[in-house]
Design an enzyme around this catalytic site. Structure first.
Site, PDB file in Angstrom:
ATOM      1  N   GLU A 346       0.744  -1.164   0.373  1.00  9.77           N
ATOM      2  CA  GLU A 346       0.107  -0.284  -0.195  1.00  9.77           C
ATOM      3  C   GLU A 346       1.035   1.392   0.104  1.00  9.77           C
ATOM      4  O   GLU A 346       0.297   2.347  -0.794  1.00  9.77           O
ATOM      5  CB  GLU A 346      -1.132  -0.588   1.381  1.00  9.77           C
ATOM      6  N   ALA A 394       2.357  -5.646 -14.274  1.00 11.60           N
ATOM      7  CA  ALA A 394       3.642  -5.089 -13.977  1.00 11.60           C
ATOM      8  C   ALA A 394       4.481  -5.848 -12.741  1.00 11.60           C
ATOM      9  O   ALA A 394       5.095  -5.223 -11.856  1.00 11.60           O
ATOM     10  CB  ALA A 394       4.121  -3.700 -13.766  1.00 11.60           C
ATOM     11  N   LYS A 440      16.086 -11.677 -17.973  1.00 14.11           N
ATOM     12  CA  LYS A 440      16.773 -12.071 -17.579  1.00 14.11           C
ATOM     13  C   LYS A 440      15.565 -13.388 -17.762  1.00 14.11           C
ATOM     14  O   LYS A 440      16.117 -15.255 -17.657  1.00 14.11           O
ATOM     15  CB  LYS A 440      16.675 -12.504 -15.850  1.00 14.11           C
ATOM     16  N   GLY A 480      18.082   2.255 -10.854  1.00 14.25           N
ATOM     17  CA  GLY A 480      17.798   3.158  -9.628  1.00 14.25           C
ATOM     18  C   GLY A 480      16.465   2.691  -9.521  1.00 14.25           C
ATOM     19  O   GLY A 480      16.256   3.367  -8.295  1.00 14.25           O
TER      20      GLY A 480
END
Length: 646
Positions: A346, A394, A440, A480
């Protein structure tokens, strides 16, 4: 009536308080010199007495000065004066000249002068007024105590200090050298010179253009790279180096960065921010981790991409993560009809919600749902409530070493979570399902990569028999992101080291978070059905180089880099994503389509059944063995790394 009069008087007094009376005095001195030259020493057909000279002088100066007050010439700040200020002065004096002529024709004095002499007096006076203003502005912008010329200019600045009342903070400013004397570098220098409150002052440009080297721009010398020696920079007290060439060659940029950083200079960049902002303006910023890619940022999104997502109801699973939140930022700019951000965590969902609310307010219809993609009942409630047209998946467990020790969780979340979303897309007639994948998944050597490869197979297979349009997008490491090495390196550097890398030979392909999000969105917009998109990510980067550059960037010396050994499931070298002979091209030269045959639905069902039974056993080892059977390209990392080392 009296109140209006009072306001007018106060307004007049207020305007008079802003007048630079010293400048009025300088203008009067200039006029006196001009009048003596043209009415006294210069002969002509008129024989003017001293009384005649005085009358003509008073009449002319009265017209000129009254018009300059009317035109607010003395209320301007001349140290920042642009061409518009000089044009205004020219226009006011032109009007004053014609008033002067008309007055003399209407009320001819006893002593008259020719039209040519009137024009000469006003023109020469105007030239003198322009000259003292230009001298002051030049002195303000170019004066410094390093050279004889600079000291003279500073003396002039002090002499004409009455023109503006500003503070001379030159000695307190940080002195910089600007790499790049092009449009961006020059505009940056002008911005600094015209801003008295700026903390920086430019001392030189460094450029390779032979037409510019050896000359001056805005009074600032342009040096070649060979001329910009350390001793010369020290002589000019340069403290920081600023890159102002947005399109500099990557290798060149890297070489210059390392050269100046090794010499002890703080390196900065004048360019757009590396994170999303609405301003879209260049500004001076620290050399950021995104700049350590040393390549031109990829701009993938296009107007066609934006049109595809405009006015659509879009669901983003994992919307609070690094990639998911950037997808939300990019989509928000494309004006979707509604955006649903779904995440199990959340705090991440809340953060992106607040960020977008601040930026867009009521302009965006934003909904937050807290749920796991493995929770079929919760996910169905979301689909039933919003009926999304586009679903971007995602949500996934992405941390390689953690998933090696939590194989069942990786399979449950990544594989079966994706399967749940695919089935709901079919049930609720979603237009397009877009899956976020990873490099990967190419010949995976770890559980995370193998589960993502299994997801790719599920999505591609669904494209052969379902009613929804499916596509998947595969990209490399994201610079990042929460799971990348950058945050780890930053923490280790902040603690004084050491910086740990698993192996000094490790090479990875990197992209920034905005690049990854743009790729997902554009590839989704060009999908027809069942494609597996991959990005040409350019040259790989050595993790050792990345660590060394971050240490330089921090300005902290003496930090050690140590090897800790390869982690479970880790490769020395990532697979090259783009082998052009094995891929299909798209309209975008950076995006390719993998030539991969989709498996029949029956084969996918068998693989899922195998994985389900293994996960049901509660044994991570059995689950990993089942994953090897389900994903034929899943190999042991030791085998792959040994072959590379050999």
């Amino acid at each position: 009536m009296s109140s209006n009069l009072t306001r007018n008087v106060k307004g007049t007094i207020n305007n008079l308080s802003h007048i630079r009376w010293a400048l009025v005095l300088y203008d009067l001195i200039v006029f006196a010199v001009v009048a003596v030259l043209l009415l006294g020493f210069y002969g002509g057909i008129e024989n003017l007495s001293i009384e005649g000279m005085l009358i003509q002088s008073l009449l002319c100066v009265a017209c000129v000065e009254v018009m300059r007050f009317v035109g607010n010439i003395y209320g301007q700040v001349w140290r920042y004066g642009g061409i518009q200020c000089y044009i205004r002065l020219l226009c006011t004096d032109a009007v004053a000249f014609w008033i002067y002529v008309i007055i003399e024709l209407t009320f001819p004095p006893v002593w008259c002068i020719t039209f040519a002499r009137k024009l000469s007096i006003v023109s020469l006076n105007l030239l003198g007024a322009l000259s003292i203003r230009m001298m002051y502005r030049y002195a303000y912008k170019c004066g410094n105590s390093d050279t004889k010329q600079g000291r003279i200019l500073l003396w002039l600045l002090h002499t004409f200090s009455g023109l503006d009342r500003g503070n001379d903070r030159e000695g307190q400013k940080i002195k910089i050298a600007i790499i790049g004397a092009g449009r961006v570098g020059v505009s940056f220098a002008e911005e600094l010179l015209n801003n008295s409150g700026s903390a920086y002052t430019p001392r030189c440009f460094i450029d390779t253009n032979k037409d510019k080297v050896g000359r001056e721009i805005q009074g600032i010398p342009v040096w070649s790279e060979d001329e910009a020696t350390m001793s010369r920079l020290l002589e000019h007290e340069v403290q920081e180096i600023v890159f102002a060439i947005p399109n500099m060659d990557a290798d060149k940029k890297k070489a210059l960065y390392e050269y100046y950083k090794d010499a002890g200079y703080k390196v900065k960049v004048y360019d757009y921010p590396t994170v999303y902002t609405e301003s879209g303006k260049r500004h001076l910023r620290d050399f950021d981790t995104d700049d350590l890619l040393f390549r031109k940022p990829l701009v993938v999104a296009s107007e066609q991409t934006s049109d595809y997502y405009t006015d659509k109801v879009i669901l983003i699973t994992g919307g609070g993560g690094s990639i998911g939140s950037e997808l939300c930022r990019q989509l928000a700019k494309m004006h979707p009809k509604k955006m649903i951000i779904l995440d199990i965590y959340e705090n991440g969902a809340y953060d992106i919600q607040q960020e977008l609310k601040i930026l867009y307010g009521e302009q965006i219809d934003l909904q937050i749902e807290i749920a796991s993609i493995t929770n079929c009942r919760a996910m169905e409630a979301v689909f039933m409530r919003y009926h999304p047209q586009i679903v971007i998946n995602a949500a996934a467990h992405k941390h390689v070493p953690l998933m090696e020790h939590n194989c069942i969780e990786a399979i449950e979340n990544n594989v079966f979570g994706t399967k749940n979303v695919v089935e709901l897309c079919e049930k609720y007639q979603v237009e397009h399902f877009i899956m976020v994948s990873t490099d990967k998944a190419v010949n995976p050597t770890n559980v995370m990569g193998a589960t993502k490869r299994m997801c790719e197979m599920i999505v591609q297979s669904a494209g052969t028999h379902g009613t929804v349009k499916y596509s998947a997008t595969r990209f490399g490491n994201v610079l990042g992101s929460a799971g990348s090495v950058i945050p780890l390196f930053k923490r280790q550097i902040a603690n004084g080291g050491p910086v740990t890398i698993t192996d000094k030979r490790i090479i990875r392909y990197f992209m920034t978070i905005p690049e990854a999000a743009q790729l997902v969105l554009q590839s989704g917009s060009m999908a027809k059905n069942g494609e597996l998109f991959v990005l040409d990510m350019g040259k790989p980067i050595k993790i050792l180089d990345l660590a060394e550059n971050m240490i330089r960037l921090s300005g902290i010396s003496g930090i050690e880099i140590i090897e800790t050994g390869l982690r479970p499931g880790e490769k020395l070298y990532e697979e090259l994503l783009v082998k052009t002979e094995e891929l299909d091209k798209t309209e975008n030269e950076m995006i390719f389509i993998e030539k991969d045959r989709a498996l029949p639905e029956e084969d996918i069902d068998e693989k899922l059944k195998l994985l389900k039974e293994a996960c049901g056993s509660g044994d991570d080892i059995k689950a990993k063995e089942a994953l090897h059977q389900a994903v034929p390209t899943f190999r042991c990392p030791e085998e792959v790394n040994k072959s590379i080392s050999d």
